[in-house]
Enzyme design. Sequence first.
Site, PDB file in Angstrom:
ATOM      1  N   SER A 156       0.804  -1.221   0.000  1.00  8.65           N
ATOM      2  CA  SER A 156       0.000   0.000   0.000  1.00  8.65           C
ATOM      3  C   SER A 156       0.837   1.271   0.000  1.00  8.65           C
ATOM      4  O   SER A 156       0.372   2.317  -0.463  1.00  8.65           O
ATOM      5  CB  SER A 156      -0.959   0.001   1.195  1.00  8.65           C
ATOM      6  N   HIS A 206       1.882   4.521   4.903  1.00  8.61           N
ATOM      7  CA  HIS A 206       1.051   5.210   3.919  1.00  8.61           C
ATOM      8  C   HIS A 206       1.529   6.649   3.714  1.00  8.61           C
ATOM      9  O   HIS A 206       1.579   7.143   2.582  1.00  8.61           O
ATOM     10  CB  HIS A 206      -0.406   5.206   4.379  1.00  8.61           C
TER      11      HIS A 206
END
EC number: 3.4.21.-
Length: 334
Positions: A156, A206
């Site tokens: 991610s 992230h």
Amino acid sequence: MANFGEGRRGTGGMLPLLALSAVAEYCRLPWKPPVTAGLLAANTLVYLRPAFIDQVIPHISEVWFNPHLIFKHKDLKRFFLSAFYHLNEPHLVYNMMSLLWKGIKLETSMGSSEFASMVFALLGMSQGVTLLLAKSLLVFFDYDRAYYNEYAVGFSGVLFALKVVLNAQAEDYTSVYGILVPTKYAAWAELILVQMFVPRASFLGHLGGILAGILYMKLKGSHSGSDPVTMAVRGVTRMVTWPLRFLNSMVRSRRRRISGRGRVGRSQTGIAGPGIWRCQSCTYDNSGWQSECEMCGSGRGRGNGWSVSQRPTQSSSNDLPLDELRRRRVERFS
């Protein structure tokens, strides 16, 4: 990225859904992006660990992204490989569905070589930024429990970076979990909302991906031409695919030679090329494999046509009239 603590649970049948979505998406595309397909396959195979690679790839316990262990042991295996591991099926499927959409859009617009180099660069940059953020929190704020010693895996971070690149020039609005935001800031909105809905997600991973995407765009804007990574990827690709390209050119050359495609009109010497006979009715060069002229349909009888070793004879008085020649050509290609 996802943090340690969410171990593998039951499959729930989500992998067939991923496979179906990928196949359906690729079937409708006129050109199939190979790098995106390779990344999807790599992440899925690492998660499934089939027998033929189970003994080759390390276990997830050996590749957790942990800033403390990476700095302590200079562990590049954790630094690079942790992005390709996922905790459970929902984690894998969510990331791969996102990769499928972003990868197709970016690879189609950029080309496979540049897209591959960008993914490689963003992988290193996102992991590196995350590492530096964790170290900075430790050094400046003595904040180690939540980030410096956390264990995380997942693709991610790269996906957040790809989202920044994809939306960098967008001027419209998009919906992020039902909230309308400017598209260029969608990654920031998703960062906050994901952390609200999935508290165990790696916030620092992230955030590192978003900052890596911004940094990549800044560097890309300040550099004209292909970057060194892209040039290296293109060079390796050309080297690996050279045998296939060579065989393909040989096949195309053979087909052209057999197909009989020629030209109309005499050369300066009046001689056709090797293995070619020239129709005396329309002066079209035909392959030696053809028994009749491809242009006007005249048969290759005695006295009609000559090979490379023959000189053209003078046109005889019984050559076809111009109107008849035109009629034959029309019938031939109608």
